[in-house]
Design an enzyme around this catalytic site. Structure first.
Site, PDB file in Angstrom:
ATOM      1  N   HIS A 125       0.963  -1.062   0.022  1.00  0.00           N
ATOM      2  CA  HIS A 125      -0.059  -0.007  -0.061  1.00  0.00           C
ATOM      3  C   HIS A 125       0.827   1.271  -0.075  1.00  0.00           C
ATOM      4  CE1 HIS A 125      -4.500   0.656   0.716  1.00  0.00           C
ATOM      5  NE2 HIS A 125      -4.315  -0.411  -0.045  1.00  0.00           N
ATOM      6  N   GLU A 162       3.442  -5.688  -3.787  1.00  0.00           N
ATOM      7  CA  GLU A 162       2.901  -4.510  -4.488  1.00  0.00           C
ATOM      8  C   GLU A 162       3.056  -3.269  -3.900  1.00  0.00           C
ATOM      9  OE1 GLU A 162      -1.922  -3.370  -5.311  1.00  0.00           O
ATOM     10  OE2 GLU A 162      -1.347  -5.514  -5.413  1.00  0.00           O
ATOM     11  N   HIS A 218      -5.148  -3.567 -11.636  1.00  0.00           N
ATOM     12  CA  HIS A 218      -5.799  -3.496 -10.324  1.00  0.00           C
ATOM     13  C   HIS A 218      -7.479  -3.306 -10.638  1.00  0.00           C
ATOM     14  CE1 HIS A 218      -7.147  -0.113  -7.304  1.00  0.00           C
ATOM     15  NE2 HIS A 218      -6.195  -0.916  -6.471  1.00  0.00           N
TER      16      HIS A 218
END
Length: 391
Positions: free
Chosen positions: A198, A223, A299
């Site tokens: 994040h 990620e 995404h």
């Protein structure tokens, strides 16, 4: 055929508002649906769609690339994430119209089928907010993961990297290693695990500390290990780890991916079809990625129309790797939109209905009107000393 109206329908799904975009034409009731969901920017995006409408009225909806250029160039101001999300929702609806007009599924218009099924992954709790963002206990995460596997998924993503500033405290690093070890032990080696940072680490060193803690668990990829926008820093991380890196969900359009690709700074690109300008723009991003030997895993923690658009993209894109979805974010996820997504053995099946193949239940949408989204960042993204950090 001419466009007569562009409008939005907002559906509150607790953590986020889904923004559905409808484009109407003068051709025997022919219309199309898209999605422009952009978390915590709902009213701004809906307003941007309204602002773009005058540029489209009276134009042929089948001239998709031309209309995208009109929306970008005739707005004068260059588009950020709000404007690009609005354009994306409209663009997806135009593909729905074109597919219906030609009586063909959108994937066939995007180049045809390159695979017979699409590998997908979901989040803990199938995307339910508390399971995704409030699970940081080793046993609870493992329990949620086994529930996902029990639903037939072969891959899952978890978010358990601590809120971090410019260094990673050793207790936090050790805890990340412990959670990953427990998660891998629970699901064993035949399930792929992805870990979403994040963008919480604010430095290369902090990112590498957590990546090192995860490495023994052999994640499929990690990620957003850094905040978006610094391709050189991502390249430095890539040079110091063997763990595959992914990012791109907060980038808008080809130009923002270009340096990442030129530096070979990532292994997996994650453009969002609802933020980057729509299906055609993300096809172009995927082609750029393919040239650089980079895969694509779009995404998509958004609504059901976004999911269907992602399905058509995946069917037609050679370097597509895996598709994100969050069908459990609300219990009624499948009731607002009737669509062609059918999951079998961890894979979506190829649809054959014209256009996107969806029908929106506007009565059900109206039962969940706009409401302010939960501000998780304001609640959680503060360190003990009061420092605001990336959520």
């Amino acid at each position: 055929m001419r466009i007569t109206r562009v409008s939005t329908v907002v559906v509150n799904a607790e953590m986020r508002n889904w923004i559905f975009v409808r484009v109407d034409t003068d051709s025997d009731g022919l219309f199309g649906w898209g999605e422009a969901t952009c978390e915590w920017k709902t009213r701004a995006v809906a307003g941007a769609v309204e602002d773009l409408q005058p540029l489209l009225i009276g134009r042929d909806p089948r001239d998709i690339e031309r209309l995208v250029h009109v929306m970008k160039k005739h707005s004068f101001w260059r588009m950020g994430i709000i404007g690009m999300s609005a354009i994306s929702g409209i663009e997806i609806a135009l593909w729905d119209i074109l597919g219906k007009f030609l009586n063909q599924p959108v994937w066939r218009l995007l180049g045809g089928k390159v695979r017979d099924r699409v590998k997908v992954y979901t989040h803990l709790g199938l995307g339910a907010m508390r399971a995704v963002y409030e699970s940081n206990d080793t046993d609870l995460i493992a329990e949620h993961a086994l529930e996902v596997v029990g639903r037939g998924y072969k891959a899952l993503k978890a978010v358990f990297i601590p809120y971090t500033h410019y260094y990673a405290p050793l207790p936090d690093v050790n805890r990340v290693a412990q959670i990953m070890q427990g998660l891998r032990k629970a699901v064993r080696d035949d399930i792929e695990i992805m870990v979403d940072f994040h963008g919480r680490p604010a430095s290369i060193g902090a990112a590498l500390a957590y990546i090192g803690a995860l490495e023994a668990g052999r994640p499929m990829f990690v990620e957003e290990v850094l905040p978006p926008g610094d391709a050189l820093a991502m390249a430095r991380v890539a040079a110091q780890t063997k763990v595959p890196l992914a990012c791109g969900e907060r980038l808008a359009g080809r130009s923002e991916f270009d340096e990442l690709f030129r530096l070979r700074a990532i292994d997996i690109a994650q453009p969002d079809i609802c933020h980057c300008g729509g299906l055609l723009e993300v096809k172009k991003i995927a082609a750029m990625a393919e040239t650089a030997s980079i895969g694509v895993a779009p995404h998509n923690p958004l609504g059901p129309i976004a999911g269907v658009a992602a399905l058509h993209f995946a069917v037609s894109t050679p370097n597509h790797v895996i598709q994100e979805e969050m069908v459990g974010v609300v219990p009624w996820y499948g009731e607002v939109v009737e669509g062609p997504i059918r999951m079998v053995d961890g894979h979506w099946q190829v649809p054959d209905a014209p256009g996107l193949g969806i029908a929106v239940n506007e009565k059900m949408c109206a039962a969940h009107p706009y409401a302010p989204e939960i501000q998780l960042a304001a609640r959680d993204g503060i360190l003990g000393d009061g420092t605001a950090v990336d959520w």
